[in-house]
Design an enzyme around this catalytic site. Structure first.
Site, PDB file in Angstrom:
ATOM      1  N   HIS A 192       0.829  -1.203   0.000  1.00 44.09           N
ATOM      2  CA  HIS A 192       0.000   0.000   0.000  1.00 44.09           C
ATOM      3  C   HIS A 192       0.870   1.264   0.000  1.00 44.09           C
ATOM      4  O   HIS A 192       0.558   2.246  -0.683  1.00 44.09           O
ATOM      5  CB  HIS A 192      -0.901   0.032   1.240  1.00 44.09           C
ATOM      6  CG  HIS A 192      -1.906  -1.073   1.302  1.00 44.09           C
ATOM      7  ND1 HIS A 192      -1.828  -2.092   2.222  1.00 44.09           N
ATOM      8  CD2 HIS A 192      -3.019  -1.321   0.565  1.00 44.09           C
ATOM      9  CE1 HIS A 192      -2.844  -2.913   2.061  1.00 44.09           C
ATOM     10  NE2 HIS A 192      -3.586  -2.472   1.056  1.00 44.09           N
ATOM     11  N   ASP A 202      -4.212  -7.938  -7.280  1.00 47.70           N
ATOM     12  CA  ASP A 202      -5.636  -8.174  -7.511  1.00 47.70           C
ATOM     13  C   ASP A 202      -5.939  -7.881  -8.979  1.00 47.70           C
ATOM     14  O   ASP A 202      -6.643  -6.925  -9.311  1.00 47.70           O
ATOM     15  CB  ASP A 202      -6.467  -7.286  -6.588  1.00 47.70           C
ATOM     16  CG  ASP A 202      -6.216  -7.597  -5.124  1.00 47.70           C
ATOM     17  OD1 ASP A 202      -6.464  -8.743  -4.721  1.00 47.70           O
ATOM     18  OD2 ASP A 202      -5.750  -6.704  -4.399  1.00 47.70           O
ATOM     19  N   SER A 248      -2.727  -8.030   3.443  1.00 51.72           N
ATOM     20  CA  SER A 248      -3.125  -7.860   4.842  1.00 51.72           C
ATOM     21  C   SER A 248      -3.488  -9.195   5.473  1.00 51.72           C
ATOM     22  O   SER A 248      -3.355  -9.377   6.690  1.00 51.72           O
ATOM     23  CB  SER A 248      -4.316  -6.896   4.927  1.00 51.72           C
ATOM     24  OG  SER A 248      -3.973  -5.638   4.387  1.00 51.72           O
TER      25      SER A 248
END
Length: 344
Positions: free
Chosen positions: A65, A181, A217
Site C-alpha cells: 500500500h 488483484d 493484509s
C-alpha cells in the site's frame, strides 16, 4: 571563536526548523470522515486547480500500500493532492468471510499515510457510506464471472459499488491499484470505460516479501507453518511461466498441472481454490498460450491455508517482452495506462 559558535547555532536552528516544517507537513494530513466532507474538500481542491490521485484501501496497510502512495505522489507531483481511502467495505465480504476479524490498525495506518506524504485520508463508516434502505448496486457481468468472482459471488458487485462511490466523492484525476488483484483491476478498467469516469488508472506491480510471497493484509492470519509454505504460490506460478516463456510448452492444461504439482510438493497445507490460465483481457480460460495474435495470458492462483485465502498471478506472453505484455494488458482505450507524470 564567538562568530564560529554563532554560525554553528544558526545552522543548528535552520536544521531544527527544517525538521520541524517537515514534521508539520507530514502531520498535517486531513482526516475526512463523511462522504459530504470528502466531497466538499474535493471541490475546494479542484477549484484551486489541484489534481487529485486516489489510493483506495481497506486499511491494514503494508509496504505494498505504501508503494501505491509513493506512486501516487510521483504521478501528481508536490503541488497535487494524494487521497488515501481507508474503508473496510462490507458489500464485498460474503456471509462466511472475514469481515469481523479483518485487521483495523488505524493508528499505524495513519502514521504510514503521514510518512508517505498523503494529503488526506478518507475514513468513512459503513453507516455514512450506505443508507439503511440502499437499493442500488453496480454489477459487472462478464469479467467477474471467472476466477475470484466464481469463488466469491457478489464480491465484485461490492467492489464496483464502493469504487464508483469513491470516484464520485474524491473526483480524482487518477487512481492507483495494485496488480496482485489483477481481476479487480480488469473489472475497474471496465467500470471506468463503461460508465465514462474521467480518470486514468495507474497499475502498480505486485510488491513482494524477500521470499516471493505477495504482500497482503491477510498474511497476518497465517501461522508459522503456513507462512513457511505460502511462498510456494509464487514458485508454482514461476514454474509454469518458465515453461511458457521458454517456448517449450503452449498447452494451458500442462501449465495448470505444473502449478498444481509444485503446490502439492511444496505446500501440503494448501487447499487449492483455483489454478487457471486465462486471457489477460477477457479473463476467459485458454487452451493454449502464445498465439499469433500476441495477446497476453495470465497465470492465476487462489489457495487456502486454513481459512486464509491467498491469491497471486503472473502475466506472460511467450512472444513478447513482459514489459510490453504488462502495458497492453493494463491499457484500455485512452484512459487506462501506465502513467507518466507528464500525462497528468
Amino acid at each position: 571563536m564567538s562568530a564560529s559558535i554563532s554560525s554553528a547555532r544558526v545552522r543548528q536552528r535552520r536544521i531544527a526548523a527544517a525538521k520541524g516544517s517537515d514534521h508539520t507537513r507530514r502531520a498535517a494530513v486531513k482526516i475526512l470522515r463523511t462522504p459530504a466532507a470528502m466531497s466538499r474538500q474535493a471541490g475546494r481542491w479542484l477549484r484551486a486547480g489541484k489534481k487529485i490521485v486516489l489510493v483506495p484501501t481497506m486499511g491494514a496497510l503494508h509496504a505494498g500500500h505504501l508503494a501505491l502512495m509513493d506512486r501516487a505522489r510521483r504521478a501528481v507531483g508536490p503541488r497535487g493532492v494524494v487521497v488515501v481511502s481507508i474503508f473496510v467495505n462490507p458489500l464485498q465480504f460474503g456471509p462466511r468471510e472475514d469481515l469481523s476479524r479483518y485487521p483495523r490498525p488505524l493508528a499505524r495506518d495513519l502514521r504510514g499515510c503521514r510518512e508517505h506524504a498523503a494529503d488526506a485520508v478518507f475514513l468513512p463508516s459503513a453507516e455514512t457510506m450506505y443508507a439503511p434502505d440502499r437499493s442500488v448496486q453496480i454489477d459487472e457481468t462478464q469479467l467477474s464471472a471467472t476466477l475470484c468472482g466464481r469463488s466469491r459471488p457478489g464480491h465484485f458487485g461490492g467492489v464496483c459499488t464502493v469504487v464508483a462511490k469513491l470516484f464520485n466523492l474524491v473526483r480524482p484525476t487518477a487512481a492507483v491499484f495494485g496488480m496482485k488483484d489483477f481481476q479487480q483491476l480488469a473489472i475497474i478498467r471496465r467500470l471506468v470505460r463503461d460508465l465514462d469516469f474521467p480518470l486514468t488508472l495507474i497499475a502498480h506491480p505486485t510488491v513482494r516479501e524477500a521470499d516471493g510471497l505477495a504482500l497482503s493484509s491477510r498474511n497476518a492470519y497465517l501461522d508459522p507453518a503456513q507462512r513457511a509454505q505460502a511462498p510456494a504460490l509464487r514458485r508454482a506460478l514461476l514454474a509454469a511461466a518458465t515453461l511458457a516463456r521458454g517456448a517449450s510448452e503452449r498447452n494451458a492444461g500442462t501449465l495448470r498441472q505444473r502449478m498444481l504439482e509444485t503446490l502439492a510438493a511444496e505446500a501440503p497445507l494448501a487447499r487449492v481454490d483455483y489454478a487457471e490460465v486465462v486471457d489477460a483481457e477477457t479473463l476467459q480460460s485458454l487452451e493454449r498460450v502464445g498465439g499469433a495474435d500476441g495477446r497476453a495470458a495470465l497465470l492465476a492462483l487462489a489457495v487456502f491455508f486454513g481459512s486464509t485465502r491467498l491469491i497471486d498471478n503472473e502475466l506472460l506472453t511467450p512472444t513478447d517482452s513482459r514489459a510490453a505484455a504488462t502495458r497492453r494488458a493494463a491499457e484500455n482505450a485512452s484512459r487506462v495506462c501506465y502513467l507518466n507524470e507528464a500525462d497528468l
